[in-house]
Design an enzyme around this catalytic site. Structure first.
Site, PDB file in Angstrom:
ATOM      1  N   LYS A   1      28.345  -6.651  10.547  1.00 41.42           N
ATOM      2  CA  LYS A   1      27.854  -5.467  11.255  1.00 41.42           C
ATOM      3  C   LYS A   1      27.553  -5.856  12.704  1.00 41.42           C
ATOM      4  O   LYS A   1      26.578  -6.537  12.989  1.00 41.42           O
ATOM      5  CB  LYS A   1      26.588  -4.929  10.560  1.00 41.42           C
ATOM      6  CG  LYS A   1      26.071  -3.652  11.174  1.00 41.42           C
ATOM      7  CD  LYS A   1      24.635  -3.864  11.629  1.00 41.42           C
ATOM      8  CE  LYS A   1      24.095  -2.800  12.537  1.00 41.42           C
ATOM      9  NZ  LYS A   1      24.707  -2.714  13.853  1.00 41.42           N
TER      10      LYS A   1
ATOM     11  N   GLU B   1      18.872 -16.439  13.597  1.00 44.00           N
ATOM     12  CA  GLU B   1      19.003 -16.953  14.973  1.00 44.00           C
ATOM     13  C   GLU B   1      18.332 -15.907  15.849  1.00 44.00           C
ATOM     14  O   GLU B   1      18.920 -14.853  16.140  1.00 44.00           O
ATOM     15  CB  GLU B   1      20.493 -17.096  15.351  1.00 44.00           C
ATOM     16  CG  GLU B   1      21.259 -18.098  14.520  1.00 44.00           C
ATOM     17  CD  GLU B   1      21.017 -19.536  14.959  1.00 44.00           C
ATOM     18  OE1 GLU B   1      20.416 -19.759  16.026  1.00 44.00           O
ATOM     19  OE2 GLU B   1      21.421 -20.443  14.214  1.00 44.00           O
TER      20      GLU B   1
ATOM     21  N   CYS C   1      19.807 -15.727  24.814  1.00 44.33           N
ATOM     22  CA  CYS C   1      18.618 -16.152  24.075  1.00 44.33           C
ATOM     23  C   CYS C   1      18.124 -17.513  24.555  1.00 44.33           C
ATOM     24  O   CYS C   1      16.976 -17.866  24.323  1.00 44.33           O
ATOM     25  CB  CYS C   1      18.928 -16.211  22.584  1.00 44.33           C
ATOM     26  SG  CYS C   1      20.399 -17.180  22.245  1.00 44.33           S
TER      27      CYS C   1
ATOM     28  N   GLU D   1      10.607 -12.300  26.142  1.00 43.40           N
ATOM     29  CA  GLU D   1      11.953 -12.608  26.641  1.00 43.40           C
ATOM     30  C   GLU D   1      12.259 -11.645  27.777  1.00 43.40           C
ATOM     31  O   GLU D   1      12.189 -10.432  27.583  1.00 43.40           O
ATOM     32  CB  GLU D   1      12.955 -12.318  25.521  1.00 43.40           C
ATOM     33  CG  GLU D   1      13.343 -13.495  24.705  1.00 43.40           C
ATOM     34  CD  GLU D   1      14.487 -13.138  23.742  1.00 43.40           C
ATOM     35  OE1 GLU D   1      14.414 -12.095  23.088  1.00 43.40           O
ATOM     36  OE2 GLU D   1      15.424 -13.935  23.666  1.00 43.40           O
TER      37      GLU D   1
END
Ligand code: NAP
Length: 485
Positions: free
Chosen positions: A177, A255, A289, A386
């Site tokens: 997906k 992850e 990331c 982030e």
């Protein structure tokens, strides 16, 4: 002109199909806000069809030799390289990153197929000296069965093969997906899988709009047939999936997000560190990331470093990723822009100094100016969240202990970087950072041959390298007894 590999249906059980509901959603070019295509809005029923297809394909795929599966993966990689330009164009169109970075991503994506084509053949077991004279102990690694991959938008091609390659090499079947904003790269990669001879049902793609994600996720986590899910994305959704996988105890690899420290010690090679931080921070417009989220510079170098980095940032060129000379694409969507604006405002309100950039780019849309902030402190949200944008947040430090303490003061633990020429310090700091990946004197660490993954709230499991296939296998211990005369 749109690339030929642009597909608007999903590959399920070897057939290209729309959603059962007939509903579609639009894929938008973030640089121009034009509609690129409409793809299926799939839901529970579509996922069930994909699960059934994967389940039927599994016995045959599992029974093949690893070499035979590896040959197909090798051919898949070859096809990606053959179509690299088309895949890169498509990636830039749907994601916005500059074409040079898309080309690198396509090669990176293909490299996982090549690597795991070989690793499948090296999925060694073990023999263990037995606890009884009449028996022998064997350990074998077997595929898990039907697996799922859920991938984010920031690396729409590489994240697909980083999961599919080890999964298939080990003999599993997969339902993938992709993210709402970037399904086209995944569908193009599925087209090449089919051309390479991946059998029907072994690799399936289901697409959905953001509002469908919980339904698709639930169809996967609630199915007793799906034995493993590998997720790359935010820590928030990762935690949600952990809870959803509890009922079936579905194996899960995660992850997740990061908050990478990038430390420049006083003995660093100044120019190397300056180059490294630019690559690490501004690549993909800061939307990685492992992007440098907190840049810690020793007070001896601080002022010179801030000035040099802001000069470099001011020279970056924003624009359409497909145009020559452009180095910065847009942010993926307006909510990403709002987050960057919120973090920059909060930092300035709490005392950070804006050195360059700091606002929406005159190009409009979701373009944001490459930005440098200094005098950033631990009280600011930019240090804890982030950023996922082209904003360098610089903090000042005095000692090695202080730098390590700031670096580890986060629930995240994906990547960390530092620059030093002192061999003792290199070992001390590399071992002290609470992260899964350390870049020493480099801002670029991704490769298919090394293990990628985090600790703490950045996730569990590793992708790439010889370790990356382990998560896609289960270990079986065979006790062979009755061997004495
Ligand atoms: P996200 O919002 O968590 O989405 C990731 C994927 O999960 C998308 O396909 C998304 O679908 C899907 N999803 C969302 N809600 C779901 C649910 N309830 N059930 C099942 N699937 C669901 O993350 P993102 O914004 O796409 O990606 C950025 C994040 O990924 C950042 O935090 C970044 O650090 C992280 N990331 C980590 C790595 C790594 O290797 N550690 C690599 C790349 C990115 P929709 O798109 O349809 O919402």
């Amino acid at each position: 002109m749109l690339p030929k590999l642009l597909r608007t249906e999903c590959l399920i059980g070897g057939k290209w199909v729309g959603s059962k509901s007939g509903k579609t959603f639009e894929v938008i070019n973030p640089a121009t806000e034009e509609v690129l295509a409409s793809v299926p809005r799939m839901g529970h029923e579509d996922v069930q069809t994909a699960i059934t297809a994967a389940e039927s394909a599994y016995p045959k795929w599992k029974a093949m030799t690893a070499a035979a599966r590896g040959n197909i993966l090798d051919l898949w990689a070859e096809k990606m390289r053959e179509h690299s330009e088309e895949l890169s164009q498509l990636l830039t169109l749907e994601q916005g990153k500059v074409i040079a970075e898309s080309r690198i991503e396509i090669e990176y994506a293909a490299s996982f197929l090549s690597w795991f084509a070989g690793e499948g053949k090296r999925l060694y077991g073990d023999t263990i000296p037995s606890h009884r004279t009449d028996s022998r102990i064997l350990v074998i690694k077997q595929p898990i069965g039907v697996c799922a991959g859920i991938t984010p938008w920031n690396f729409p091609s590489a994240m697909v093969t980083r999961k599919a390659a080890p999964a298939l090499a080990a003999g599993n079947c997969m339902i993938l997906k992709p993210a709402e904003t970037t399904p086209l790269s995944a569908l193009a990669i599925a087209t090449l899988a089919e051309e390479a001879g991946v059998p029907a049902g072994v690799f399936n793609v289901v697409t959905g709009a953001r509002k469908d994600a919980p339904e698709i996720g639930n169809a996967l986590t609630s199915s007793p047939i799906v034995k493993k899910i590998s997720f790359t994305g935010s820590t928030l959704v990762g935690k949600f999936l952990v809870r959803s996988c509890a009922d079936n105890l579905t194996k899960l690899s995660l992850e997740l997000g990061g908050n990478a420290p990038f430390i420049v010690f006083d003995d660093a090679d100044f120019d190397d560190a300056l180059l490294g931080v630019q690559i690490c921070k501004y690549r993909n417009s800061g939307q990685t990331c492992i992007s440098a989220n907190r840049i810690l510079v020793h007070s001896k170098l601080h002022d010179r470093f801030v000035e040099a980095l802001s000069n470099c940032a001011a020279k970056l060129i924003s624009g359409l990723g497909t145009e020559d000379g452009v180095t910065q694409g847009p942010l993926i969507e307006s909510r990403a822009m709002e987050k960057v604006e919120r973090l920059v405002k909060d930092a300035i309100d709490k005392g950070a100094t804006l050195v360059t950039g700091g606002k929406r780019h005159e190009l409009g849309g979701t373009f944001y100016e490459p930005t440098v902030l200094c005098d950033v402190t631990n009280e600011m949200a930019i240090v804890h969240e982030e950023i996922f944008g082209p904003v360098a947040a610089i903090m000042r430090f005095e000692t090695e202990d202080e730098a390590i303490s700031i670096a580890n003061d986060t629930p995240y633990g994906l990547a960390g970087y530092f620059y030093s020429r002192d061999v003792g310090k290199i070992f001390r700091v590399a071992e002290a950072l609470d992260v899964g990946i350390v870049g020493v004197n480099t801002g670029l660490i991704s490769t298919e041959i090394a293990p990628f993954g985090g600790v703490k709230e950045s996730g569990t499991g590793r992708e790439g390298s010889k370790y990356g296939i382990d998560d896609w296998t289960s270990i079986k211990y065979i006790c062979l007894s009755g061997l004495e005369k």
